[in-house]
Design a protein around this motif. Sequence first.
Motif, PDB file in Angstrom:
ATOM      1  N   LEU A  36      -7.836   6.264  -3.993  1.00  0.00           N
ATOM      2  CA  LEU A  36      -7.128   5.001  -3.805  1.00  0.00           C
ATOM      3  C   LEU A  36      -7.508   4.374  -2.465  1.00  0.00           C
ATOM      4  O   LEU A  36      -7.804   3.171  -2.392  1.00  0.00           O
ATOM      5  CB  LEU A  36      -5.618   5.228  -3.866  1.00  0.00           C
ATOM      6  CG  LEU A  36      -4.753   3.993  -3.582  1.00  0.00           C
ATOM      7  CD1 LEU A  36      -4.945   2.934  -4.658  1.00  0.00           C
ATOM      8  CD2 LEU A  36      -3.282   4.377  -3.460  1.00  0.00           C
ATOM      9  N   GLU A  37      -7.509   5.178  -1.415  1.00  0.00           N
ATOM     10  CA  GLU A  37      -7.865   4.663  -0.094  1.00  0.00           C
ATOM     11  C   GLU A  37      -9.315   4.192  -0.060  1.00  0.00           C
ATOM     12  O   GLU A  37      -9.640   3.171   0.573  1.00  0.00           O
ATOM     13  CB  GLU A  37      -7.612   5.746   0.957  1.00  0.00           C
ATOM     14  CG  GLU A  37      -6.126   6.060   1.135  1.00  0.00           C
ATOM     15  CD  GLU A  37      -5.872   7.260   2.026  1.00  0.00           C
ATOM     16  OE1 GLU A  37      -6.864   7.914   2.437  1.00  0.00           O
ATOM     17  OE2 GLU A  37      -4.694   7.547   2.301  1.00  0.00           O
ATOM     18  N   ARG A  60      -5.197  10.217  -3.977  1.00  0.00           N
ATOM     19  CA  ARG A  60      -4.906   9.381  -2.808  1.00  0.00           C
ATOM     20  C   ARG A  60      -6.199   9.020  -2.066  1.00  0.00           C
ATOM     21  O   ARG A  60      -6.351   7.895  -1.597  1.00  0.00           O
ATOM     22  CB  ARG A  60      -3.936  10.115  -1.885  1.00  0.00           C
ATOM     23  CG  ARG A  60      -3.572   9.326  -0.623  1.00  0.00           C
ATOM     24  CD  ARG A  60      -2.862   8.020  -0.957  1.00  0.00           C
ATOM     25  NE  ARG A  60      -1.472   8.235  -1.280  1.00  0.00           N
ATOM     26  CZ  ARG A  60      -0.475   8.056  -0.410  1.00  0.00           C
ATOM     27  NH1 ARG A  60      -0.736   7.658   0.826  1.00  0.00           N
ATOM     28  NH2 ARG A  60       0.764   8.247  -0.790  1.00  0.00           N
ATOM     29  N   GLY A  89       0.614   4.000  -2.956  1.00  0.00           N
ATOM     30  CA  GLY A  89       0.376   5.399  -2.623  1.00  0.00           C
ATOM     31  C   GLY A  89       1.396   6.314  -3.282  1.00  0.00           C
ATOM     32  O   GLY A  89       1.052   7.375  -3.810  1.00  0.00           O
ATOM     33  N   LEU A 138       0.821  -1.208   0.000  1.00  0.00           N
ATOM     34  CA  LEU A 138       0.000   0.000   0.000  1.00  0.00           C
ATOM     35  C   LEU A 138       0.859   1.265   0.000  1.00  0.00           C
ATOM     36  O   LEU A 138       0.483   2.268  -0.619  1.00  0.00           O
ATOM     37  CB  LEU A 138      -0.934  -0.003   1.210  1.00  0.00           C
ATOM     38  CG  LEU A 138      -2.001  -1.111   1.216  1.00  0.00           C
ATOM     39  CD1 LEU A 138      -2.916  -0.953   2.414  1.00  0.00           C
ATOM     40  CD2 LEU A 138      -2.805  -1.104  -0.074  1.00  0.00           C
ATOM     41  N   GLU A 139       1.997   1.221   0.682  1.00  0.00           N
ATOM     42  CA  GLU A 139       2.893   2.389   0.664  1.00  0.00           C
ATOM     43  C   GLU A 139       3.374   2.669  -0.757  1.00  0.00           C
ATOM     44  O   GLU A 139       3.391   3.822  -1.205  1.00  0.00           O
ATOM     45  CB  GLU A 139       4.099   2.143   1.574  1.00  0.00           C
ATOM     46  CG  GLU A 139       5.088   3.310   1.558  1.00  0.00           C
ATOM     47  CD  GLU A 139       6.306   3.079   2.440  1.00  0.00           C
ATOM     48  OE1 GLU A 139       7.376   3.651   2.139  1.00  0.00           O
ATOM     49  OE2 GLU A 139       6.189   2.332   3.426  1.00  0.00           O
ATOM     50  N   THR A 186       0.605   6.529  -6.935  1.00  0.00           N
ATOM     51  CA  THR A 186      -0.589   7.363  -7.130  1.00  0.00           C
ATOM     52  C   THR A 186      -0.248   8.839  -7.010  1.00  0.00           C
ATOM     53  O   THR A 186      -0.679   9.659  -7.828  1.00  0.00           O
ATOM     54  CB  THR A 186      -1.677   6.985  -6.115  1.00  0.00           C
ATOM     55  OG1 THR A 186      -2.025   5.601  -6.276  1.00  0.00           O
ATOM     56  CG2 THR A 186      -2.926   7.835  -6.299  1.00  0.00           C
ATOM     57  N   ASP A 187       0.529   9.185  -5.989  1.00  0.00           N
ATOM     58  CA  ASP A 187       0.917  10.590  -5.790  1.00  0.00           C
ATOM     59  C   ASP A 187       1.625  11.130  -7.023  1.00  0.00           C
ATOM     60  O   ASP A 187       1.315  12.232  -7.501  1.00  0.00           O
ATOM     61  CB  ASP A 187       1.847  10.710  -4.576  1.00  0.00           C
ATOM     62  CG  ASP A 187       1.124  10.458  -3.263  1.00  0.00           C
ATOM     63  OD1 ASP A 187      -0.122  10.482  -3.249  1.00  0.00           O
ATOM     64  OD2 ASP A 187       1.814  10.239  -2.248  1.00  0.00           O
TER      65      ASP A 187
END
Length: 201
Positions: free
Chosen positions: A176-177, A173, A91, A87-88, A94-95
């Motif tokens: 995504l979450e 973000r 992320g 997930l990190e 995605t950023d």
Amino acid sequence: MPDRQRADARRNYARILAVAEQEVAAHGADASLERIARLAGVGSATVRRHFPGRRALLQAVFSERIESLCAHAESLTEAPEPRAALLEWLGALTDYSASARGMAEALAQDGLDDPSHESACAVVLARGLEPLLRRAAEAGAVARDVTAGDLLALVTGIALATEGRPEAAVEARRLLELTIRGVSPEGLAGKRTGEAAATRV
């Protein structure tokens, strides 16, 4: 003379790439190759000699960041929590995809199953992602039928949907979450048992 020609070619490449980075940042993946050539002070034929097509140009523009993302993925392969590591990295991808104009379009244009594009952005990212995904699947943190291509397509879609918004990276973000969490309240999601519960991201 050949040495001088090679030096000239290297200077032209560097100049074209520097201009291309600025133009893609300003106009996204649709940046004009003719305008790039004009601003770089070279002919269109010179641009196309170094970059046969738009895909090759976009790959070059984003190659440094792609390498950085892959290095980040490698640094996470031994993390104690496979799910958190996956997930990190998603992320981080995605950023960047949401904040760097043209990146999502470059990923959308790439074909993961096309062997003729081994250096394509999506192909390189998939290779970096696969060890993280495999560890997460082995830990029961993600369904085993989820592929690196699936996750890249998910991030690409989110980035394309938020491109141009004032807070694109923040919104991407959040989406995504939301996707990872699911859209149904826990009370309405129904009971999850056995492997179905274990394999949810």
